[in-house]
Write an enzyme that holds these catalytic residues in place. Structure first.
Site, PDB file in Angstrom:
ATOM      1  N   LYS A   1       9.822  -7.949  -7.699  1.00 44.39           N
ATOM      2  CA  LYS A   1       9.564  -8.071  -9.364  1.00 44.39           C
ATOM      3  C   LYS A   1      10.082  -6.710  -9.944  1.00 44.39           C
ATOM      4  O   LYS A   1       9.693  -5.696  -9.455  1.00 44.39           O
ATOM      5  CB  LYS A   1       7.918  -8.132  -9.542  1.00 44.39           C
ATOM      6  CG  LYS A   1       7.005  -7.235  -9.091  1.00 44.39           C
ATOM      7  CD  LYS A   1       5.734  -7.704  -9.383  1.00 44.39           C
ATOM      8  CE  LYS A   1       4.449  -6.699  -9.168  1.00 44.39           C
ATOM      9  NZ  LYS A   1       4.424  -5.525  -9.928  1.00 44.39           N
TER      10      LYS A   1
ATOM     11  N   CYS B   1      -0.406  -3.342 -12.591  1.00 47.56           N
ATOM     12  CA  CYS B   1       0.234  -4.526 -12.019  1.00 47.56           C
ATOM     13  C   CYS B   1      -0.886  -5.637 -11.898  1.00 47.56           C
ATOM     14  O   CYS B   1      -0.392  -6.690 -12.086  1.00 47.56           O
ATOM     15  CB  CYS B   1       1.107  -4.131 -10.919  1.00 47.56           C
ATOM     16  SG  CYS B   1       2.672  -3.100 -11.516  1.00 47.56           S
TER      17      CYS B   1
ATOM     18  N   ASP C   1       1.787  -5.052  -5.033  1.00 46.15           N
ATOM     19  CA  ASP C   1       2.402  -3.731  -4.610  1.00 46.15           C
ATOM     20  C   ASP C   1       1.700  -2.502  -3.864  1.00 46.15           C
ATOM     21  O   ASP C   1       1.888  -1.414  -4.180  1.00 46.15           O
ATOM     22  CB  ASP C   1       2.462  -3.034  -6.100  1.00 46.15           C
ATOM     23  CG  ASP C   1       3.486  -4.182  -6.968  1.00 46.15           C
ATOM     24  OD1 ASP C   1       3.818  -5.122  -6.664  1.00 46.15           O
ATOM     25  OD2 ASP C   1       3.509  -3.574  -8.273  1.00 46.15           O
TER      26      ASP C   1
HETATM   27  N1  TIU Z   1       2.134  -1.416  -9.196  1.00 46.55           N
HETATM   28  C1  TIU Z   1       1.929  -0.884 -10.346  1.00 46.55           C
HETATM   29  O1  TIU Z   1       0.764  -0.707 -10.709  1.00 46.55           O
HETATM   30  N2  TIU Z   1       2.845  -0.095 -10.865  1.00 46.55           N
HETATM   31  C2  TIU Z   1       2.600   1.230 -11.640  1.00 46.55           C
HETATM   32  O2  TIU Z   1       3.640   1.790 -12.009  1.00 46.55           O
HETATM   33  N3  TIU Z   1       1.244   1.449 -11.773  1.00 46.55           N
HETATM   34  C3  TIU Z   1       0.703   2.733 -12.240  1.00 46.55           C
HETATM   35  O3  TIU Z   1      -0.366   2.762 -12.267  1.00 46.55           O
HETATM   36  N4  TIU Z   1       1.746   3.552 -12.466  1.00 46.55           N
END
Ligand code: TIU
Length: 225
Positions: free
Chosen positions: A134, A167, A29
């Site tokens: 995802k 994530c 991500d």
């Molecule tokens: N990719 C991921 O970690 N999504 C989140 O929403 N992370 C947060 O820390 N908010």
């Protein structure tokens, strides 16, 4: 070096061994929505600088991994434009004025195809590198990641990206339960919260590596020399 022979690198709680051709670099991500102003991360009130320090070490590791001809896989968290894969609970969580699917400065927040949903230019995927879209925090939930790893013979993962306790941790736990050994280079993962960065890494390597291993990208780079 022989990419078919096991190599061992310094890690906690003990050395991490892997056969390079059986190990993928899984970058979680690294999207504009998490790392740039106006995205989902900023919308949640977070300090983006905590994540931006991971860009350079990821760039160096990615370029080395690519140069060795090894497998790279990218993920993106996001949803279909019609929002049919967005759980109502996720949509309303946080009680924010703006939510997933609403218009932001980089297009609709966390929606596939929008500018903010895409991976930052510094780490942009090459055409031969799979991108896993995802809907959840974990990269295995409702995706074909496990099938892809099986098809290309991957047994171990080097997991980088953001955020450490969300994530990255969710994906490492999912991977661990599916039989993959995961190594997390601490300089290549980031959290908006320094205390969660520290604890998120401790949780992975505690109890003899209950979820996996923690190391530093310099150790991986040195091993690939
Ligand atoms: N990719 C991921 O970690 N999504 C989140 O929403 N992370 C947060 O820390 N908010």
């Amino acid at each position: 070096m022989d990419l078919y022979q096991p190599i061992s690198i310094d890690a906690e709680p003990y050395e991490f061994e892997f056969v390079p051709v059986r190990c993928a670099l899984l970058i979680i991500d690294m999207q504009r929505d998490f790392l740039e102003p106006g995205g989902f991360g900023a919308m949640l009130g977070n300090d983006l600088s905590q994540l931006r320090r991971t860009i350079e070490p990821n760039k160096v590791l990615l370029s080395k991994w690519r140069a060795a001809g090894l497998q790279v896989i990218h993920t993106r968290e996001g949803h279909r434009p019609d929002l049919t894969d967005l759980p109502p609970a996720k949509a309303v969580r946080g009680r924010g004025k703006t939510t997933i699917g609403d218009k932001g400065p980089m297009g609709r927040i966390l929606i596939r195809g929008e500018a903010g949903h895409d991976i930052i230019p510094e780490l942009y995927p090459l055409p031969n590198e799979p991108i896993i879209d995802k809907p959840g925090k974990g990269a295995f939930f409702a995706t074909d990641l496990h099938a892809i790893l099986q098809n290309v013979g991957i047994k171990k993962l080097i997991v980088t990206g953001v955020t450490t306790e969300v994530c990255v941790n969710t994906t490492v736990r999912e991977a661990n339960d599916r039989g993959y050994d995961c190594l997390v280079p601490e300089d290549c993962v980031g959290s908006y919260f320094p205390e969660f960065q520290e604890m998120g890494l401790k949780m992975i390597k505690a109890q003899g590596g209950i979820f996996g291993w923690v190391s530093h990208s310099s150790k991986i780079l040195a091993a690939l020399e």
